[in-house]
Motif scaffolding. Sequence first.
Motif, PDB file in Angstrom:
ATOM      1  N   PRO A  63      -4.151   1.997  -7.337  1.00  0.00           N
ATOM      2  CA  PRO A  63      -4.432   0.685  -6.744  1.00  0.00           C
ATOM      3  C   PRO A  63      -3.990  -0.458  -7.654  1.00  0.00           C
ATOM      4  CG  PRO A  63      -6.424   1.628  -7.630  1.00  0.00           C
ATOM      5  CD  PRO A  63      -5.388   2.704  -7.713  1.00  0.00           C
ATOM      6  N   TYR A  64      -3.675  -1.590  -7.052  1.00  0.00           N
ATOM      7  CA  TYR A  64      -3.258  -2.794  -7.755  1.00  0.00           C
ATOM      8  C   TYR A  64      -1.940  -2.634  -8.493  1.00  0.00           C
ATOM      9  CZ  TYR A  64      -8.015  -4.124  -6.657  1.00  0.00           C
ATOM     10  OH  TYR A  64      -9.179  -4.392  -5.971  1.00  0.00           O
ATOM     11  N   THR A  65      -1.174  -1.611  -8.157  1.00  0.00           N
ATOM     12  CA  THR A  65       0.123  -1.406  -8.807  1.00  0.00           C
ATOM     13  C   THR A  65       1.285  -1.549  -7.835  1.00  0.00           C
ATOM     14  OG1 THR A  65       0.136   0.995  -8.397  1.00  0.00           O
ATOM     15  CG2 THR A  65      -0.922   0.231 -10.433  1.00  0.00           C
ATOM     16  N   GLY A  66       1.030  -1.577  -6.533  1.00  0.00           N
ATOM     17  CA  GLY A  66       2.098  -1.612  -5.546  1.00  0.00           C
ATOM     18  C   GLY A  66       2.851  -2.932  -5.528  1.00  0.00           C
ATOM     19  N   LEU A  69       1.689  -5.477  -2.742  1.00  0.00           N
ATOM     20  CA  LEU A  69       0.291  -5.871  -2.633  1.00  0.00           C
ATOM     21  C   LEU A  69       0.161  -7.386  -2.464  1.00  0.00           C
ATOM     22  CD1 LEU A  69      -2.741  -5.229  -2.754  1.00  0.00           C
ATOM     23  CD2 LEU A  69      -2.593  -5.406  -5.250  1.00  0.00           C
ATOM     24  N   ASN A  70       0.903  -8.131  -3.263  1.00  0.00           N
ATOM     25  CA  ASN A  70       0.811  -9.594  -3.229  1.00  0.00           C
ATOM     26  C   ASN A  70       2.056 -10.237  -2.638  1.00  0.00           C
ATOM     27  OD1 ASN A  70      -1.810  -9.772  -4.542  1.00  0.00           O
ATOM     28  ND2 ASN A  70      -0.762  -9.107  -6.417  1.00  0.00           N
ATOM     29  N   ASN A  71       2.774  -9.486  -1.825  1.00  0.00           N
ATOM     30  CA  ASN A  71       3.942 -10.054  -1.161  1.00  0.00           C
ATOM     31  C   ASN A  71       3.503 -10.849   0.062  1.00  0.00           C
ATOM     32  OD1 ASN A  71       6.656 -10.521  -0.446  1.00  0.00           O
ATOM     33  ND2 ASN A  71       6.628  -8.758   0.929  1.00  0.00           N
ATOM     34  N   HIS A  72       3.876 -12.127   0.098  1.00  0.00           N
ATOM     35  CA  HIS A  72       3.473 -12.984   1.215  1.00  0.00           C
ATOM     36  C   HIS A  72       4.675 -13.517   1.989  1.00  0.00           C
ATOM     37  CE1 HIS A  72      -0.560 -12.800  -0.419  1.00  0.00           C
ATOM     38  NE2 HIS A  72      -0.123 -13.239  -1.584  1.00  0.00           N
ATOM     39  N   ALA A  73       5.835 -12.960   1.744  1.00  0.00           N
ATOM     40  CA  ALA A  73       7.045 -13.416   2.430  1.00  0.00           C
ATOM     41  C   ALA A  73       7.043 -12.983   3.890  1.00  0.00           C
ATOM     42  CB  ALA A  73       8.280 -12.877   1.714  1.00  0.00           C
ATOM     43  N   TRP A  99      -4.520  -1.992  -2.190  1.00  0.00           N
ATOM     44  CA  TRP A  99      -3.295  -1.574  -1.514  1.00  0.00           C
ATOM     45  C   TRP A  99      -2.944  -2.582  -0.417  1.00  0.00           C
ATOM     46  CZ3 TRP A  99      -7.186   1.902  -2.719  1.00  0.00           C
ATOM     47  CH2 TRP A  99      -6.849   2.942  -3.609  1.00  0.00           C
ATOM     48  N   PRO A 100      -1.684  -2.689  -0.017  1.00  0.00           N
ATOM     49  CA  PRO A 100      -1.326  -3.570   1.101  1.00  0.00           C
ATOM     50  C   PRO A 100      -2.130  -3.194   2.345  1.00  0.00           C
ATOM     51  CG  PRO A 100       0.639  -2.853  -0.052  1.00  0.00           C
ATOM     52  CD  PRO A 100      -0.505  -2.057  -0.616  1.00  0.00           C
ATOM     53  N   SER A 101      -2.648  -4.213   3.034  1.00  0.00           N
ATOM     54  CA  SER A 101      -3.479  -3.979   4.219  1.00  0.00           C
ATOM     55  C   SER A 101      -2.906  -4.704   5.430  1.00  0.00           C
ATOM     56  CB  SER A 101      -4.914  -4.471   3.965  1.00  0.00           C
ATOM     57  OG  SER A 101      -5.507  -3.755   2.893  1.00  0.00           O
ATOM     58  N   PHE A 102      -2.930  -4.035   6.559  1.00  0.00           N
ATOM     59  CA  PHE A 102      -2.437  -4.593   7.820  1.00  0.00           C
ATOM     60  C   PHE A 102      -3.475  -4.295   8.903  1.00  0.00           C
ATOM     61  CE2 PHE A 102       1.053  -3.203   5.177  1.00  0.00           C
ATOM     62  CZ  PHE A 102       1.984  -4.240   5.225  1.00  0.00           C
ATOM     63  N   ASP A 103      -3.638  -5.251   9.828  1.00  0.00           N
ATOM     64  CA  ASP A 103      -4.596  -4.989  10.904  1.00  0.00           C
ATOM     65  C   ASP A 103      -3.918  -4.543  12.194  1.00  0.00           C
ATOM     66  OD1 ASP A 103      -3.523  -7.352  11.876  1.00  0.00           O
ATOM     67  OD2 ASP A 103      -5.410  -8.471  11.880  1.00  0.00           O
ATOM     68  N   ASP A 104      -2.598  -4.338  12.131  1.00  0.00           N
ATOM     69  CA  ASP A 104      -1.867  -3.823  13.291  1.00  0.00           C
ATOM     70  C   ASP A 104      -0.532  -3.281  12.821  1.00  0.00           C
ATOM     71  OD1 ASP A 104      -1.425  -3.147  15.903  1.00  0.00           O
ATOM     72  OD2 ASP A 104      -1.505  -5.189  16.694  1.00  0.00           O
ATOM     73  N   ALA A 105       0.092  -2.460  13.664  1.00  0.00           N
ATOM     74  CA  ALA A 105       1.397  -1.888  13.350  1.00  0.00           C
ATOM     75  C   ALA A 105       2.374  -2.226  14.463  1.00  0.00           C
ATOM     76  CB  ALA A 105       1.290  -0.369  13.192  1.00  0.00           C
ATOM     77  N   VAL A 106       3.651  -2.082  14.187  1.00  0.00           N
ATOM     78  CA  VAL A 106       4.659  -2.213  15.233  1.00  0.00           C
ATOM     79  C   VAL A 106       4.328  -1.172  16.298  1.00  0.00           C
ATOM     80  CG1 VAL A 106       7.111  -1.915  15.771  1.00  0.00           C
ATOM     81  CG2 VAL A 106       6.426  -3.077  13.655  1.00  0.00           C
ATOM     82  N   PRO A 107       4.303  -1.545  17.580  1.00  0.00           N
ATOM     83  CA  PRO A 107       3.924  -0.595  18.637  1.00  0.00           C
ATOM     84  C   PRO A 107       4.700   0.723  18.561  1.00  0.00           C
ATOM     85  CG  PRO A 107       4.091  -2.796  19.547  1.00  0.00           C
ATOM     86  CD  PRO A 107       4.591  -2.883  18.124  1.00  0.00           C
ATOM     87  N   GLY A 108       3.953   1.832  18.517  1.00  0.00           N
ATOM     88  CA  GLY A 108       4.545   3.157  18.494  1.00  0.00           C
ATOM     89  C   GLY A 108       5.100   3.600  17.162  1.00  0.00           C
ATOM     90  N   VAL A 150      -2.009   0.945   3.122  1.00  0.00           N
ATOM     91  CA  VAL A 150      -0.687   1.553   3.011  1.00  0.00           C
ATOM     92  C   VAL A 150      -0.155   1.528   1.576  1.00  0.00           C
ATOM     93  CG1 VAL A 150       1.656   1.555   3.962  1.00  0.00           C
ATOM     94  CG2 VAL A 150      -0.242   0.687   5.347  1.00  0.00           C
ATOM     95  N   ASN A 151       0.451   2.613   1.159  1.00  0.00           N
ATOM     96  CA  ASN A 151       1.100   2.674  -0.143  1.00  0.00           C
ATOM     97  C   ASN A 151       2.379   1.841  -0.130  1.00  0.00           C
ATOM     98  OD1 ASN A 151      -0.341   4.940  -1.802  1.00  0.00           O
ATOM     99  ND2 ASN A 151      -0.079   5.811   0.245  1.00  0.00           N
ATOM    100  N   SER A 152       2.560   0.997  -1.136  1.00  0.00           N
ATOM    101  CA  SER A 152       3.815   0.247  -1.248  1.00  0.00           C
ATOM    102  C   SER A 152       5.003   1.193  -1.375  1.00  0.00           C
ATOM    103  CB  SER A 152       3.773  -0.679  -2.468  1.00  0.00           C
ATOM    104  OG  SER A 152       2.886  -1.764  -2.262  1.00  0.00           O
ATOM    105  N   LEU A 153       4.799   2.336  -2.036  1.00  0.00           N
ATOM    106  CA  LEU A 153       5.889   3.294  -2.235  1.00  0.00           C
ATOM    107  C   LEU A 153       6.373   3.911  -0.931  1.00  0.00           C
ATOM    108  CD1 LEU A 153       4.583   5.078  -5.459  1.00  0.00           C
ATOM    109  CD2 LEU A 153       6.634   3.660  -5.274  1.00  0.00           C
TER     110      LEU A 153
END
Length: 346
Positions: A63-66, A69-73, A99-108, A150-153
């Motif tokens: 954790p905190y190494t990806g 994690l702090n990418n805001h682009a 770790w990077p967190s998302f509340d949704d994914a690209v459909p499918g 999600v793992n940055s790797l």
Amino acid sequence: MSYLIFSISRRAPTLFLLLWLVVPAMAAAAAASDEAAMNTGHPMPPLSEREADVLLRKATEAPYTGRYLNNHAAGTYICRQCGMPLYHSEDKFESGCGWPSFDDAVPGAVRRVPDADGQRVEILCAHCGGHLGHVFEGEGFTDKNTRHCVNSLSMSFAPAGSEEEKAAFARAKAVAACTGTAIVAGGCFWGVEDAFHKLPGVCEAVSGYTGGHVPAPGYEDVSRGDTGHAEAVRVTFDPSKVTYEQVLRRFFEIHDPTQLNRQGPDVGEQYRSAVFYLDEEQKAVAEKLMTRLRELGYKVVTQLRPAGAFYEAEAYHQRFAERTGRGACHLAVPRFERRAEGSPAE
């Protein structure tokens, strides 16, 4: 990435990082060198050993190494292995979990499966099966009440409007046309899979196990010959370019449908010839082709069974012949063009 880990990580990230580094999960991810190139055939650079540990062997980065994690682009996060779009940047949020967190994914784009620990839900790239991380619900971080951890790797980032982003969505559009599926078994799945990858119109061929009574078998289980499963291949194809009948014709040409519970030197029920149909139309096509072969004098012993659960084989089996140069032994024989004794078919 359990709730306990998440709770600790929010209170003491530094302490948690030190604890994490001694967890044996990462150390246990020793790699065979050819696994690092498991994305052969995908439009992405070869995986590094650390990326292969995560994507192929289901390890977890500290954790905190990806790097994301702090990418805001603004842009799209794509699968590091196959280049398919996974997450939009606008669905990314700060959860404090490391770790990077998302509340949704690209459909499918993301598939959920029970984790091996029996508690969590694992998330995989729906296209290539690469391990992404885990998904949690009910935490209340956002209105969607979902956290893809999600793992940055496991990812690469394509800036908004970039050629990389455009290419990722173009690949997704092309895959969307691949609506046809065929499941067959014809001996060692390395060669069957390799032969189908070379058939125009085929989008993907995946090695796996099906037809048995043991849930979620592994290679060693199936190799014992007592699970009822066959080494099988799931073929996805574009029906506008190749039909199910053409796929099955190729299947009957690349293996010997007259050999019972074997193919060449590979002997056992797991090497049987079988067609696993998805509907009555597929069943009728298979019966038609098998009848034609019998009319030509071939003593067909191919099983015809309704499709059941298909369990993808371990990562090191996928595209094995392509990666190693071994196992590409299923050469096409024009059985529909000549009789069993060798004379031309009428």
